[in-house]
Scaffold this motif. Structure first.
Motif, PDB file in Angstrom:
ATOM      1  N   LEU A 208       0.826  -1.208   0.000  1.00 37.19           N
ATOM      2  CA  LEU A 208       0.000   0.000   0.000  1.00 37.19           C
ATOM      3  C   LEU A 208       0.861   1.259   0.000  1.00 37.19           C
ATOM      4  O   LEU A 208       0.508   2.253  -0.655  1.00 37.19           O
ATOM      5  N   TRP A 209       1.972   1.237   0.704  1.00 35.54           N
ATOM      6  CA  TRP A 209       2.849   2.416   0.746  1.00 35.54           C
ATOM      7  C   TRP A 209       3.449   2.690  -0.632  1.00 35.54           C
ATOM      8  O   TRP A 209       3.508   3.843  -1.067  1.00 35.54           O
ATOM      9  N   ALA A 210       3.882   1.645  -1.325  1.00 31.07           N
ATOM     10  CA  ALA A 210       4.386   1.843  -2.686  1.00 31.07           C
ATOM     11  C   ALA A 210       3.252   2.147  -3.650  1.00 31.07           C
ATOM     12  O   ALA A 210       3.447   2.853  -4.650  1.00 31.07           O
ATOM     13  N   GLY A 211       2.057   1.618  -3.366  1.00 27.85           N
ATOM     14  CA  GLY A 211       0.918   1.888  -4.227  1.00 27.85           C
ATOM     15  C   GLY A 211       0.533   3.351  -4.273  1.00 27.85           C
ATOM     16  O   GLY A 211      -0.038   3.813  -5.265  1.00 27.85           O
ATOM     17  N   ILE A 212       0.839   4.084  -3.202  1.00 27.23           N
ATOM     18  CA  ILE A 212       0.580   5.527  -3.216  1.00 27.23           C
ATOM     19  C   ILE A 212       1.370   6.191  -4.337  1.00 27.23           C
ATOM     20  O   ILE A 212       0.838   7.005  -5.108  1.00 27.23           O
ATOM     21  N   ALA A 213       2.648   5.826  -4.442  1.00 24.56           N
ATOM     22  CA  ALA A 213       3.484   6.390  -5.510  1.00 24.56           C
ATOM     23  C   ALA A 213       2.978   5.945  -6.878  1.00 24.56           C
ATOM     24  O   ALA A 213       2.957   6.739  -7.835  1.00 24.56           O
ATOM     25  N   GLY A 214       2.566   4.681  -6.993  1.00 21.74           N
ATOM     26  CA  GLY A 214       2.054   4.206  -8.263  1.00 21.74           C
ATOM     27  C   GLY A 214       0.773   4.902  -8.674  1.00 21.74           C
ATOM     28  O   GLY A 214       0.581   5.237  -9.851  1.00 21.74           O
ATOM     29  N   LEU A 215      -0.107   5.147  -7.703  1.00 17.49           N
ATOM     30  CA  LEU A 215      -1.363   5.821  -8.006  1.00 17.49           C
ATOM     31  C   LEU A 215      -1.126   7.266  -8.441  1.00 17.49           C
ATOM     32  O   LEU A 215      -1.738   7.747  -9.402  1.00 17.49           O
ATOM     33  N   LEU A 216      -0.242   7.950  -7.746  1.00 16.32           N
ATOM     34  CA  LEU A 216       0.071   9.324  -8.129  1.00 16.32           C
ATOM     35  C   LEU A 216       0.746   9.385  -9.497  1.00 16.32           C
ATOM     36  O   LEU A 216       0.495  10.307 -10.280  1.00 16.32           O
ATOM     37  N   LYS A 217       1.576   8.408  -9.781  1.00 14.84           N
ATOM     38  CA  LYS A 217       2.202   8.346 -11.100  1.00 14.84           C
ATOM     39  C   LYS A 217       1.164   8.128 -12.187  1.00 14.84           C
ATOM     40  O   LYS A 217       1.205   8.773 -13.252  1.00 14.84           O
ATOM     41  N   PHE A 303       4.049 -10.135 -18.694  1.00 14.43           N
ATOM     42  CA  PHE A 303       4.264  -9.623 -20.049  1.00 14.43           C
ATOM     43  C   PHE A 303       3.841  -8.161 -20.143  1.00 14.43           C
ATOM     44  O   PHE A 303       4.518  -7.346 -20.785  1.00 14.43           O
ATOM     45  N   ALA A 304       2.727  -7.832 -19.496  1.00 12.49           N
ATOM     46  CA  ALA A 304       2.291  -6.432 -19.490  1.00 12.49           C
ATOM     47  C   ALA A 304       3.295  -5.548 -18.772  1.00 12.49           C
ATOM     48  O   ALA A 304       3.575  -4.425 -19.209  1.00 12.49           O
ATOM     49  N   PHE A 305       3.863  -6.050 -17.667  1.00  8.08           N
ATOM     50  CA  PHE A 305       4.894  -5.284 -16.954  1.00  8.08           C
ATOM     51  C   PHE A 305       6.062  -4.976 -17.879  1.00  8.08           C
ATOM     52  O   PHE A 305       6.528  -3.837 -17.972  1.00  8.08           O
ATOM     53  N   ARG A 306       6.550  -6.011 -18.557  1.00  6.44           N
ATOM     54  CA  ARG A 306       7.717  -5.825 -19.414  1.00  6.44           C
ATOM     55  C   ARG A 306       7.394  -4.970 -20.631  1.00  6.44           C
ATOM     56  O   ARG A 306       8.233  -4.192 -21.096  1.00  6.44           O
ATOM     57  N   ALA A 307       6.202  -5.108 -21.150  1.00  8.89           N
ATOM     58  CA  ALA A 307       5.822  -4.296 -22.307  1.00  8.89           C
ATOM     59  C   ALA A 307       5.762  -2.820 -21.948  1.00  8.89           C
ATOM     60  O   ALA A 307       6.243  -1.961 -22.704  1.00  8.89           O
ATOM     61  N   PRO A 323      -1.912   2.911 -16.991  1.00 10.68           N
ATOM     62  CA  PRO A 323      -2.068   3.387 -15.613  1.00 10.68           C
ATOM     63  C   PRO A 323      -2.353   2.257 -14.620  1.00 10.68           C
ATOM     64  O   PRO A 323      -1.770   2.216 -13.527  1.00 10.68           O
ATOM     65  N   ARG A 324      -3.211   1.338 -14.989  1.00 12.78           N
ATOM     66  CA  ARG A 324      -3.504   0.215 -14.095  1.00 12.78           C
ATOM     67  C   ARG A 324      -2.263  -0.646 -13.885  1.00 12.78           C
ATOM     68  O   ARG A 324      -1.989  -1.093 -12.763  1.00 12.78           O
ATOM     69  N   THR A 325      -1.512  -0.879 -14.943  1.00 12.05           N
ATOM     70  CA  THR A 325      -0.288  -1.673 -14.823  1.00 12.05           C
ATOM     71  C   THR A 325       0.732  -0.980 -13.944  1.00 12.05           C
ATOM     72  O   THR A 325       1.434  -1.624 -13.149  1.00 12.05           O
ATOM     73  N   THR A 326       0.823   0.338 -14.044  1.00 11.80           N
ATOM     74  CA  THR A 326       1.755   1.090 -13.207  1.00 11.80           C
ATOM     75  C   THR A 326       1.433   0.925 -11.726  1.00 11.80           C
ATOM     76  O   THR A 326       2.323   0.670 -10.895  1.00 11.80           O
ATOM     77  N   VAL A 327       0.166   1.037 -11.385  1.00 13.71           N
ATOM     78  CA  VAL A 327      -0.241   0.869  -9.983  1.00 13.71           C
ATOM     79  C   VAL A 327       0.036  -0.555  -9.528  1.00 13.71           C
ATOM     80  O   VAL A 327       0.545  -0.794  -8.415  1.00 13.71           O
TER      81      VAL A 327
END
Length: 464
Positions: A208-217, A303-307, A323-327
């Protein structure tokens, strides 16, 4: 001389036929002959010794060769520092030209003694009374490597997705806070269940703590490096507040910012016995390595991560929700780092922890991920290597009087050389990864150019 320059092979009958075929008059025949010539060339390469040279070239052009070269260069630089700071070498150096053997012997003793102590403090102690005592340094190396492997996987996974997870410290602190609070405050749970709840809480808190950064990104475009670094400070001061406030996480009756000890039902059991520091957290780290490898190489999510990491725009065109993959990437990466934080409080430091529980692992994980080439198996090897540096550095300082800072310099130089692969390739003359040997490629390209020119000329004559 034939040994200096390979002789040019004569053209095959197919090559001669290709030279005589008019590509404008018979384009189909020319293309068929070209394909047959390519198949013949592949067969020639397979039957000759060229395939072994090609295999060596491909092997030495990989990222592992650069990592190994970086380690060698860093060790050589560390040897120079050991020689410069050694008192025996300094005493023998003034009369080097009159008796060079004394200086050379002092250099050999200084460097050899230092790295021998490093090996015996990290792998096996030859002076131990029994084998069980002799492998104790190895178990300490694996114990030191356990949180580095888990946290390094979190950083490496983000790297593979094109993200920079610099928030390992904050993710470890919140994971340690969650797992530690359940570990000492929750009572009445039996051993396996209590430990499992603590681990899940730590992994979830890191995610969840890292997810904050992912959500903002994903939502605002905020750079994950800035966000994760700022979240490190938020986590640090949040834990400081909890530890300095009586009734929250501070141990009852203690004036120091430290938690109570973990309950026995929440402690990771030893893996090889109570006489060793290695616990079952190492097995969890190994399972995490296998899991990340499967995720990246055997799943559509990986695969989506690497793409997304290779080209976000192309991934979006291919139908991937960037955006969903980033989070999701940051959630998984934070969970892996959270596993390292939970292992720290449930296995390494079970008597209560303070704000220094991360022990610099959050930032060392970046080095481990870089050295491992962001590969799960590479991270495993790099984590064990840095665990050996940590275990053997103390032994080297105690046995030979070598400053522990030299080990830190070696680790820093590894990062420096890893960040400059052209320098490492130039020093060891490693081939570039994009260079692949192609026999008679020049002649084949020349024939293609002549066919294109002949086709263009024929088209021009037809229009005239």
């Amino acid at each position: 001389m034939s040994g200096d320059k390979p002789e040019r092979e004569p053209d095959s009958p197919l090559d001669e036929a290709l030279e005589t075929v008019d590509p404008t008059a018979e384009p189909g025949l020319a293309e068929e002959l070209e394909q047959e010539a390519a198949r013949e060339q592949a067969a020639v390469v397979e039957e000759s010794g060229q395939r072994w040279r090609d295999a060596v070239r491909r092997a030495t052009s990989g990222g592992w060769a650069v990592a190994l070269g970086a380690i060698v260069l860093a060790v050589l630089a560390g040897s120079i520092l050991i020689v410069v700071t050694d008192e025996a070498v300094q005493a023998a150096a003034p009369y080097f030209f009159s008796r060079p053997s004394d200086t050379l012997a002092a250099i050999g003793q200084a460097v050899g003694g230092a790295y021998s102590a490093l090996f015996q403090g990290a792998v096996y102690n030859f002076g131990a009374d029994s084998f069980a005592q002799g492998i104790k340094p190895l178990t300490q190396t694996l114990a030191n490597a356990t949180p580095l492997i888990a946290a390094g996987l979190g950083v490496a996974l983000a790297f593979r997705a094109g993200l920079f997870n610099i928030g390992g410290q904050g993710q470890m602190l919140v994971a340690a806070t969650a797992a530690g609070w359940i570990g000492f405050a929750v009572t009445g749970l039996p051993f396996p269940l209590h430990l499992l709840v603590c681990l899940v809480a730590g992994v979830a808190a890191g995610a969840l703590w890292a997810g904050i950064a992912g959500l903002l990104k994903a939502r605002t475009g905020a750079h994950e490096v800035i966000v994760t670094i700022m979240l490190n400070y938020v986590a640090l001061y949040l834990l400081s507040y909890l530890l300095s406030t009586p009734g929250l996480m501070q141990a009852p009756g203690s004036a120091y910012p430290k938690t109570p000890p973990m309950q026995d039902s929440a402690v990771l059991p030893p893996l090889l016995g109570s006489e060793y520091n290695l616990d079952w957290g190492f097995v969890l780290a190994l399972l995490a390595v296998v899991g990340v490898w499967w995720l990246l190489n055997r799943s559509s999510t990986g695969f989506a991560f690497r793409a997304v990491g290779e080209n976000p725009k192309a991934a979006r065109v291919a139908g991937i929700d960037v955006p969903r993959t980033t989070v999701l990437v940051m959630l998984v990466a934070g969970g892996l780092v959270g596993l390292a934080g939970a292992q720290q409080v449930l296995g390494t430091v079970t008597s209560g922890f303070s704000t220094d529980i991360d022990a610099g692992i959050g930032f060392d994980a970046i080095t481990v991920a870089l050295l491992g080439g962001s590969s799960p198996w590479g991270v495993l090897g790099a984590g064990i290597l840095f665990g050996a540096f940590k275990a053997g550095g103390s032994a080297m300082q105690a046995a030979e009087g070598i400053p522990i800072e030299i080990v830190l310099v070696v680790q820093s130089l590894i990062v420096l050389f890893i960040a400059a692969p052209p320098l490492v390739r130039a020093v060891f003359r490693l081939p570039q990864p994009e260079r692949t040997p192609r026999r008679r490629e020049g002649r084949r390209e020349g024939r293609r150019d002549r066919r294109r020119a002949a086709g263009a000329q024929g088209a021009g004559e037809g229009q005239a």
